[in-house]
Scaffold this motif. Structure first.
Motif, PDB file in Angstrom:
ATOM      1  N   HIS A   1       0.831  -1.190   0.000  1.00 45.60           N
ATOM      2  CA  HIS A   1       0.000   0.000   0.000  1.00 45.60           C
ATOM      3  C   HIS A   1       0.878   1.256   0.000  1.00 45.60           C
ATOM      4  CE1 HIS A   1      -0.273   1.271   4.390  1.00 45.60           C
ATOM      5  NE2 HIS A   1       0.576   0.281   4.371  1.00 45.60           N
TER       6      HIS A   1
ATOM      7  N   ASP B   1     -11.898 -13.883  -3.871  1.00 45.53           N
ATOM      8  CA  ASP B   1     -12.951 -13.738  -2.865  1.00 45.53           C
ATOM      9  C   ASP B   1     -14.158 -14.601  -3.213  1.00 45.53           C
ATOM     10  OD1 ASP B   1     -12.573 -12.376  -0.600  1.00 45.53           O
ATOM     11  OD2 ASP B   1     -13.303 -10.438  -1.322  1.00 45.53           O
TER      12      ASP B   1
ATOM     13  N   ALA C   1      -5.082 -14.531   2.197  1.00 47.66           N
ATOM     14  CA  ALA C   1      -5.913 -13.333   2.144  1.00 47.66           C
ATOM     15  C   ALA C   1      -5.877 -12.521   3.444  1.00 47.66           C
ATOM     16  CB  ALA C   1      -7.348 -13.719   1.818  1.00 47.66           C
TER      17      ALA C   1
ATOM     18  N   ARG D   1      -4.719  -8.669   3.923  1.00 47.08           N
ATOM     19  CA  ARG D   1      -5.639  -7.641   4.440  1.00 47.08           C
ATOM     20  C   ARG D   1      -5.039  -6.937   5.642  1.00 47.08           C
ATOM     21  NH1 ARG D   1     -10.020 -11.400   3.103  1.00 47.08           N
ATOM     22  NH2 ARG D   1     -10.741 -10.696   1.074  1.00 47.08           N
TER      23      ARG D   1
ATOM     24  N   ASP E   1      -5.465  -6.347  -0.581  1.00 45.54           N
ATOM     25  CA  ASP E   1      -6.652  -7.165  -0.765  1.00 45.54           C
ATOM     26  C   ASP E   1      -6.324  -8.284  -1.742  1.00 45.54           C
ATOM     27  OD1 ASP E   1      -9.220  -7.954  -0.391  1.00 45.54           O
ATOM     28  OD2 ASP E   1     -10.059  -5.946  -0.674  1.00 45.54           O
TER      29      ASP E   1
END
Lengths: 268, 287
Positions: free
Chosen positions: B42, B251, B236, B240, B245
């Motif tokens: 990120h 998902d 996952a 997160r 993500d």
């Protein structure tokens, strides 16, 4: 390279000087500049230098930060010194060759000029270092408000100034980014003859101008969509207010200026 | 020998000032010739800082960056040459366009390489071909073409240097889905045609899942995962926890499994999931 520019850079703090009203600081700076131009001798310059050092100490701004601001102007300072050194004639002649000669008066004037410029710059830097650009332009707008009577667009000027100041860091960042992008394509900004180097700036300047215009356009639309239509009837979120300390400071600075004038009148 | 290798690479911004911040800490990595590596993490995780070390735009505070076994920062000359070997496409590269015409802009890199006129012409046409910039645009100003075309021209400007390693920082940011898809295809085409190593920095897990073979995950200036997309996307919860993500498809596959529809865990692209579901229908299993 571009990050060295310190114009309009604010150093956050909570000193006595930080807390003063921007109008007070503006007026004190003007008084200080006036005093600098009145000063004529070692005594008066000494007093002013002492005053400046005292203000810097109170502001808790690092002196090194102030001196760093002088760096870009080193050339002008040296140039002034040399010009005065050789042009001012008077007193005893110390060295002379060909048409050039250095006199005691020349040295003295050169010294004073250098100090005058340096103190002028550090003094005004102290103002911008301790006042946010927004507060500064707000203060300026209020001080110049009377000029509206003779149709001077004071608000527009103040708005232009605050926008300009606001965008300096953005533009520097942008310039850095573009410089890197062009370097990644092998652009060379550092070597080569002067003409080559000037030419090499084109890949930096063109995108920078394009993005500045785009930003200006976007900003204008953003302002208009929030119903900005000039200063008429516009209120402020943060109202400036003069406190007792402000009046005392202004009064003290005026007394100080008078003192300098009196000293000069008496030949000090 | 790996084409790119970093040894204990550390970068500290504004060292010694109150604004000091560690952007990279002890990064050891090897990237082989021809690999397709995806970099995720990120904002502020250090991935952009990392890629700027690979072509010598940033100097390591500590550690070394090796290309073909040679330290790229060992001499000024090498650092200049490395920029032609490691092509870096910045985020929103369209803001770097400056020439009067598209053709001239694409040729800026090759011209800096001091190539012959003929060679430059060849490379410009080739690069434009890779990214789908039609020759009819060559004489237009880069300012009057569409946003998507500008992006292509800017990428072509880097590809025209024929870099052995092509690094792209968020090449699809702000483009419509169709534009994204076609730019990613262009990159794959370029790799197939030249055998170049590709490093793709992206926020979009879908993009990354679609084309990379190896995923490196950055967090807080460290590499926290370095594995195949399948392995990375199977964690996952861990992703997160560092603000990332998994692709929407992954998902969906997880939800399907929760509903006792046993699609395999390795699904992270639409086509994989489609095939898995189809084969379930037939009664077999894929992967």
């Amino acid at each position: 390279m571009l990050k060295d520019i310190t114009l309009g850079q604010y150093f956050p703090g909570n000193s006595f000087i930080h807390r003063l009203d921007p109008r007070t600081k503006l007026m004190c700076t003007i008084v200080y500049i006036a005093a600098l131009f009145v000063a004529k001798s070692y005594v008066t310059y000494g007093i002013l230098l002492l005053m400046l050092c005292l203000s810097v100490a109170v502001s808790r701004i690092k002196p090194s930060a102030l001196l760093k601001g002088l760096k870009p102007l080193a050339l002008i300072i040296v140039f002034t010194a040399i010009l005065n050194l050789f042009y001012i004639k008077g007193g005893k002649e110390l060295v002379s060759f060909w048409v050039l000669s250095i006199t005691t008066e020349g040295i003295k004037t050169a010294l004073f000029m250098v100090f005058r410029i340096m103190m002028l710059i550090t003094g005004t830097f102290l103002l911008t270092y301790t006042t946010t650009p927004m507060a500064l332009t707000d203060g300026l707008e209020i001080i110049l408000n009377p000029l509206k009577k003779i149709h001077v667009p004071v608000h527009e000027f103040a708005m232009m100034m605050s926008i300009a100041l606001r965008f300096i860091p953005t533009l520097i960042e942008e310039a850095d980014k573009i410089t890197n992008a062009q370097k990644a394509r092998g652009a060379d900004f550092e070597t080569g003859k002067l003409t080559e180097r000037a030419k090499a700036l084109l890949p930096l300047l063109v995108p920078l101008f394009v993005s500045a215009f785009r930003r200006a356009d976007e900003l204008a639309i953003a302002m208009e969509s929030r119903c900005y239509h000039g200063g008429e009837g516009r209120t402020r979120m943060k109202k400036l207010s003069m406190k007792a300390s402000d009046f005392i400071t202004i009064f003290a600075s005026l007394v100080f200026l008078t003192g300098i004038i009196v000293l000069v009148q008496f030949g000090f | 020998m790996p084409i790119i290798k970093t040894e204990a690479l550390t970068h500290v911004y504004s060292k010694g000032s109150p604004f000091e911040s560690v952007a990279l800490e002890n990064i050891n990595i090897e990237i082989a010739q021809g690999e397709f590596v995806g970099l995720i993490g990120h904002t502020g995780s250090g991935k952009s800082t990392f890629v700027q070390h690979l072509n010598g735009l940033l100097l390591p505070t500590n550690g070394r960056v090796l290309m073909d076994g040679a330290d790229i920062n060992s001499s000024k000359k090498l650092r200049h040459e490395i920029r032609f070997k490691v092509g870096l496409v910045f985020q929103y590269p369209e803001y770097q366009l400056f020439e009067e015409t598209v053709y001239k802009d694409i040729s800026f890199g090759p011209r800096n390489m001091k190539l012959s006129k003929q060679e430059i012409d060849e490379r410009v046409r080739e690069a434009a071909g890779f990214v789908g910039v039609p020759e009819s645009l060559f004489e237009k100003s880069p300012l009057e073409i569409s946003g998507g075309q500008k992006r292509r021209v800017a990428i072509a400007g880097v590809i025209a240097m024929r870099p052995d390693v092509l690094i792209l920082d968020e090449p699809t940011a702000g483009l419509d889905p169709e534009g994204c898809e076609s730019i990613l295809n262009n990159i794959s085409d370029y790799r197939r045609a030249t055998g170049a190593t590709i490093i793709l920095v992206s926020h979009s897990m879908e993009d990354i899942a679609k084309i990379s073979e190896r995923l490196i995950v950055f967090d807080g200036g460290h590499i926290v995962m370095d594995d195949s997309p399948m392995e990375v996307f199977s964690q996952a919860d861990r992703l997160r926890s560092i603000g990332l993500d998994v692709p929407v498809v992954t998902d969906i596959a997880t939800r399907l499994r929760e509903l006792s529809i046993y699609v395999p865990e390795c699904c992270y692209t639409v086509s994989q999931l489609r095939d898995a579901i189809l084969s379930l229908k037939k009664g077999g299993s894929s992967c």
